[in-house]
Design a protein around this motif. Structure first.
Motif, PDB file in Angstrom:
ATOM      1  N   THR A  56       0.828  -1.213   0.000  1.00  8.40           N
ATOM      2  CA  THR A  56       0.000   0.000   0.000  1.00  8.40           C
ATOM      3  C   THR A  56       0.862   1.263   0.000  1.00  8.40           C
ATOM      4  O   THR A  56       0.630   2.189  -0.781  1.00  8.40           O
ATOM      5  CB  THR A  56      -0.922  -0.002   1.231  1.00  8.40           C
ATOM      6  OG1 THR A  56      -1.836  -1.092   1.105  1.00  8.40           O
ATOM      7  CG2 THR A  56      -1.707   1.297   1.340  1.00  8.40           C
TER       8      THR A  56
ATOM      9  N   THR B 118       1.292   3.965  -2.953  1.00  6.52           N
ATOM     10  CA  THR B 118       0.943   5.362  -2.662  1.00  6.52           C
ATOM     11  C   THR B 118       2.101   6.292  -3.015  1.00  6.52           C
ATOM     12  O   THR B 118       1.906   7.306  -3.700  1.00  6.52           O
ATOM     13  CB  THR B 118       0.602   5.530  -1.168  1.00  6.52           C
ATOM     14  OG1 THR B 118      -0.457   4.636  -0.835  1.00  6.52           O
ATOM     15  CG2 THR B 118       0.165   6.955  -0.867  1.00  6.52           C
TER      16      THR B 118
ATOM     17  N   ALA C 119       2.038   8.820  -6.073  1.00  3.82           N
ATOM     18  CA  ALA C 119       2.037  10.247  -5.721  1.00  3.82           C
ATOM     19  C   ALA C 119       3.148  10.977  -6.482  1.00  3.82           C
ATOM     20  O   ALA C 119       2.919  12.046  -7.050  1.00  3.82           O
ATOM     21  CB  ALA C 119       2.213  10.431  -4.218  1.00  3.82           C
TER      22      ALA C 119
ATOM     23  N   GLU D 256      -4.476  10.026 -10.643  1.00  4.59           N
ATOM     24  CA  GLU D 256      -4.144  11.085  -9.679  1.00  4.59           C
ATOM     25  C   GLU D 256      -3.554  12.301 -10.366  1.00  4.59           C
ATOM     26  O   GLU D 256      -3.674  13.420  -9.866  1.00  4.59           O
ATOM     27  CB  GLU D 256      -3.185  10.555  -8.619  1.00  4.59           C
ATOM     28  CG  GLU D 256      -3.809   9.552  -7.659  1.00  4.59           C
ATOM     29  CD  GLU D 256      -4.983  10.137  -6.888  1.00  4.59           C
ATOM     30  OE1 GLU D 256      -4.911  11.304  -6.479  1.00  4.59           O
ATOM     31  OE2 GLU D 256      -5.983   9.413  -6.707  1.00  4.59           O
TER      32      GLU D 256
ATOM     33  N   THR E  99      -2.539  13.229  -1.276  1.00  2.00           N
ATOM     34  CA  THR E  99      -1.822  11.957  -1.171  1.00  2.00           C
ATOM     35  C   THR E  99      -2.451  11.070  -0.100  1.00  2.00           C
ATOM     36  O   THR E  99      -2.484   9.844  -0.239  1.00  2.00           O
ATOM     37  CB  THR E  99      -0.334  12.215  -0.856  1.00  2.00           C
ATOM     38  OG1 THR E  99       0.204  13.065  -1.867  1.00  2.00           O
ATOM     39  CG2 THR E  99       0.456  10.923  -0.826  1.00  2.00           C
TER      40      THR E  99
ATOM     41  N   LEU F 240      -5.223   9.532  -1.727  1.00  2.00           N
ATOM     42  CA  LEU F 240      -4.683   8.475  -2.587  1.00  2.00           C
ATOM     43  C   LEU F 240      -4.382   7.218  -1.785  1.00  2.00           C
ATOM     44  O   LEU F 240      -4.686   6.104  -2.210  1.00  2.00           O
ATOM     45  CB  LEU F 240      -3.424   8.993  -3.290  1.00  2.00           C
ATOM     46  CG  LEU F 240      -2.514   7.984  -3.997  1.00  2.00           C
ATOM     47  CD1 LEU F 240      -3.245   7.327  -5.153  1.00  2.00           C
ATOM     48  CD2 LEU F 240      -1.250   8.669  -4.511  1.00  2.00           C
ATOM     49  N   PHE F 241      -3.809   7.410  -0.607  1.00  3.62           N
ATOM     50  CA  PHE F 241      -3.485   6.291   0.287  1.00  3.62           C
ATOM     51  C   PHE F 241      -4.744   5.464   0.587  1.00  3.62           C
ATOM     52  O   PHE F 241      -4.732   4.237   0.543  1.00  3.62           O
ATOM     53  CB  PHE F 241      -2.875   6.857   1.580  1.00  3.62           C
ATOM     54  CG  PHE F 241      -2.717   5.858   2.690  1.00  3.62           C
ATOM     55  CD1 PHE F 241      -1.722   4.893   2.633  1.00  3.62           C
ATOM     56  CD2 PHE F 241      -3.562   5.897   3.801  1.00  3.62           C
ATOM     57  CE1 PHE F 241      -1.569   3.965   3.660  1.00  3.62           C
ATOM     58  CE2 PHE F 241      -3.414   4.979   4.824  1.00  3.62           C
ATOM     59  CZ  PHE F 241      -2.418   4.012   4.757  1.00  3.62           C
TER      60      PHE F 241
ATOM     61  N   THR G  47      -5.993   3.551  -2.627  1.00  5.84           N
ATOM     62  CA  THR G  47      -5.259   2.374  -3.100  1.00  5.84           C
ATOM     63  C   THR G  47      -5.932   1.078  -2.657  1.00  5.84           C
ATOM     64  O   THR G  47      -5.709   0.034  -3.248  1.00  5.84           O
ATOM     65  CB  THR G  47      -3.797   2.357  -2.606  1.00  5.84           C
ATOM     66  OG1 THR G  47      -3.801   2.455  -1.190  1.00  5.84           O
ATOM     67  CG2 THR G  47      -2.984   3.472  -3.224  1.00  5.84           C
TER      68      THR G  47
ATOM     69  N   ASP H  69      -2.906  -5.762  -0.980  1.00  8.37           N
ATOM     70  CA  ASP H  69      -2.529  -4.538  -0.287  1.00  8.37           C
ATOM     71  C   ASP H  69      -2.952  -4.722   1.169  1.00  8.37           C
ATOM     72  O   ASP H  69      -3.323  -5.823   1.565  1.00  8.37           O
ATOM     73  CB  ASP H  69      -3.207  -3.319  -0.924  1.00  8.37           C
ATOM     74  CG  ASP H  69      -4.685  -3.272  -0.615  1.00  8.37           C
ATOM     75  OD1 ASP H  69      -5.301  -4.353  -0.633  1.00  8.37           O
ATOM     76  OD2 ASP H  69      -5.220  -2.182  -0.343  1.00  8.37           O
TER      77      ASP H  69
ATOM     78  N   CYS I 281      -4.072   8.050   8.652  1.00  8.11           N
ATOM     79  CA  CYS I 281      -4.559   9.261   7.990  1.00  8.11           C
ATOM     80  C   CYS I 281      -4.676  10.425   8.970  1.00  8.11           C
ATOM     81  O   CYS I 281      -4.362  11.573   8.637  1.00  8.11           O
ATOM     82  CB  CYS I 281      -5.909   9.002   7.322  1.00  8.11           C
ATOM     83  SG  CYS I 281      -5.775   7.845   5.966  1.00  8.11           S
TER      84      CYS I 281
END
Lengths: 286, 236
Positions: B31, B35, B39, B117, B171, B174-175, B178, B188, B218
């Motif tokens: 993961t 990411t 990114a 992205e 990002t 995005l994390f 994924t 993942d 996060c």
């Protein structure tokens, strides 16, 4: 001086001495450590020939014609919106124009074949809002273009930058960032940055208009020094004291036209046009 | 009914202790790799798209705009599927081979996320470039810097610094996104948790744990971004 409609103008406040180590007191005492590079032609340094420019339907410049010879200091003045900043920005092609011709040291700026970056690197420009690069230290501000454009080695570029910084009285601030300096200091750095490129001519676009009144003097001092050392200069400014002191010629613009283009004595003594008279009486009356 | 009782009556969180190596070293490692790479690729490609869009040249701005709008109008899952199943055939058609080319789930997902992205990063970078006063590029030009030198040394470094908090926030999104690679059966972090959950019949424990891990990462990342925001601001 012949008799004129204008009352004799009282001298405008002389540029006061800079608070922060007077400029021009470096070891050599000059801003130009070397002669400006040899120019290509014997003709005028800047020749502006019948230039007109439009923004859409709105005409900002109308048939402007003038020239600046080597070593001459020309002040461009006029009410705001008269096109003087636009005209000076046309000289190094920061602004395109639709009609006419401008040559700098014999090179046509609007010619597609002209290597603009190279031409611009020989024309120093100082902006109203300084435009130092805020993310770079003063040292890097001074050396970046020398390295990238002229290919000077880092050490040489930094030494040159530091020497100029000393001459504008700001050596102690080399490690700082632009945001840490006052407006007057930033503008002196901006002048040093332009000089570091060994320009053949310097353009000033209202260099003191964005400054607090007490900082105007320190910037004008540097400019006066530069003019005395023989730099060719085209200066858009409202500082009539500066014009009176160092200008050779004064150009007066109004509504996109060059209304008056005269020797300094003539301009201040007896401006021919009514518009210039009105402008002068307004700007000098207080 | 009996099955439900058996599943929920007694939670057994030892399943996490038994599988954490697999969850983190296989799942989370994947993961984070995806990411980070997506990114970086997304910011680079997004910056180029933003420059195209602001270039003022013919055609290029329209192409960039169309790309961004197209990508932003599609659900991510669809793009992931589309790439995974169709790209091998497109590749086959392009190079004229006899069989569909092998892309692999990782490469496929990396390309997908980068391209997807890039559309979002390009809008951030466009705002960043536009936030730099016009006088900066005028000053760079006046010193003789070329367009690329001016972009590389003056405009983009400032735009990037101004936009860094927003880029990092994107990002973080995005994390989270994924995790959608589960549709390609990739392991993942969520995929790993899901596999353990089904193997050991510990769905609730594993999905609760996965949620906590995603939340913790996060949340902490957002806090760090906010702190960073204060430090990177350029004094003008």
């Amino acid at each position: 001086m012949t008799s004129s409609a204008m009352p004799p103008v009282s001298p405008v406040s002389e540029p006061q001495a800079a608070t922060d180590a007077a400029p021009g007191t470096g070891p050599v005492g000059t801003l130009l450590t070397e002669r400006p590079p040899v120019t290509a032609t014997t003709g005028p340094m800047i020749a502006i020939d019948d230039v007109s420019k439009w923004y859409g339907d709105f005409q900002v410049l109308t048939n402007c014609t003038t020239s600046v010879t080597k070593g001459e200091v020309v002040v461009v003045c006029g009410p705001s919106g008269s096109g003087k900043s636009t005209l000076i920005k046309c000289v190094n092609a920061l602004e395109p124009f639709q009609k006419g011709q401008i040559t700098v040291d014999g090179t046509r700026v609007a010619d597609k074949k002209t290597n603009l970056p190279k031409l611009r690197s020989r024309v120093g420009m100082v902006f109203q809002h300084f435009e130092l690069f805020p993310h770079l230290s003063i040292t890097d501000n001074l050396s970046l273009a020398q390295r990238k454009v002229l290919g000077r080695p880092k050490a040489e570029a930094e030494a040159k930058g530091l020497a100029l910084l000393e001459r504008v009285g700001l050596k102690a601030h080399a490690h700082k960032f632009p945001g840490q300096l006052s407006g007057g200091q930033q503008q002196r750095v901006a002048i040093a940055r332009a000089l570091a490129m060994n320009p053949i001519v310097m353009l000033f676009d209202e260099p003191t208009s964005a400054l607090d009144p007490e900082m105007v003097g320190e910037v004008l001092d540097v400019m006066v020094e530069l003019a005395r050392e023989g730099m060719t200069m085209m200066v858009v400014t409202h500082e009539m004291g500066f014009a009176r002191k160092v200008a050779n010629r004064v150009i007066f613009m109004d509504k996109g036209e060059i209304v008056e283009d005269a020797q300094k004595e003539e301009f201040f003594g007896s401006p021919r046009s009514e518009r210039a008279q009105t402008f002068l009486s307004r700007i000098l009356s207080h | 009914m009996g099955l439900g009782l058996a599943m929920f009556s007694n939670f057994d969180f030892s399943v996490i202790l038994n599988s954490w190596r697999y969850l983190f070293f296989d799942g989370m490692a994947f993961t984070l790799t995806l990411t980070a790479l997506a990114a970086i690729g997304g910011v680079v490609l997004g910056t180029l798209i933003a420059m195209m869009r602001l270039s003022g040249l013919p055609v290029l701005p329209q192409v960039a705009k169309a790309y961004v709008n197209f990508m932003r109008s599609l659900p991510l899952v669809l793009v992931i599927f589309w790439f995974y199943f169709l790209v091998p055939y497109i590749g086959q058609w392009i190079i004229g081979s006899e069989r569909p080319i092998q892309v692999g789930a990782f490469s496929s997902s990396l390309i997908t996320f980068t391209l997807f992205e890039a559309a979002y990063f390009s809008e951030i970078m466009r705002a960043g470039i536009q936030s730099i006063p016009k006088g900066q590029s005028a000053a760079a030009s006046a010193l003789g810097l070329t367009y690329w030198q001016s972009m590389g040394s003056i405009i983009l470094p400032q735009a990037f610094r101004n936009m860094l908090p927003v880029l990092l926030t994107q990002t973080i999104v995005l994390f989270q996104d994924t995790s959608l690679v589960y549709v390609l059966s990739i392991t993942d972090f969520l995929g790993a948790a899901s596999k353990i959950a089904q193997r050991d019949g510990r769905l609730v424990e594993m999905y609760v744990f996965a949620a906590i891990v995603y939340f913790a990462i996060c949340f902490i990342a957002s806090l760090l971004v906010r702190r960073l925001q204060r430090r990177v601001a350029i004094i003008r």
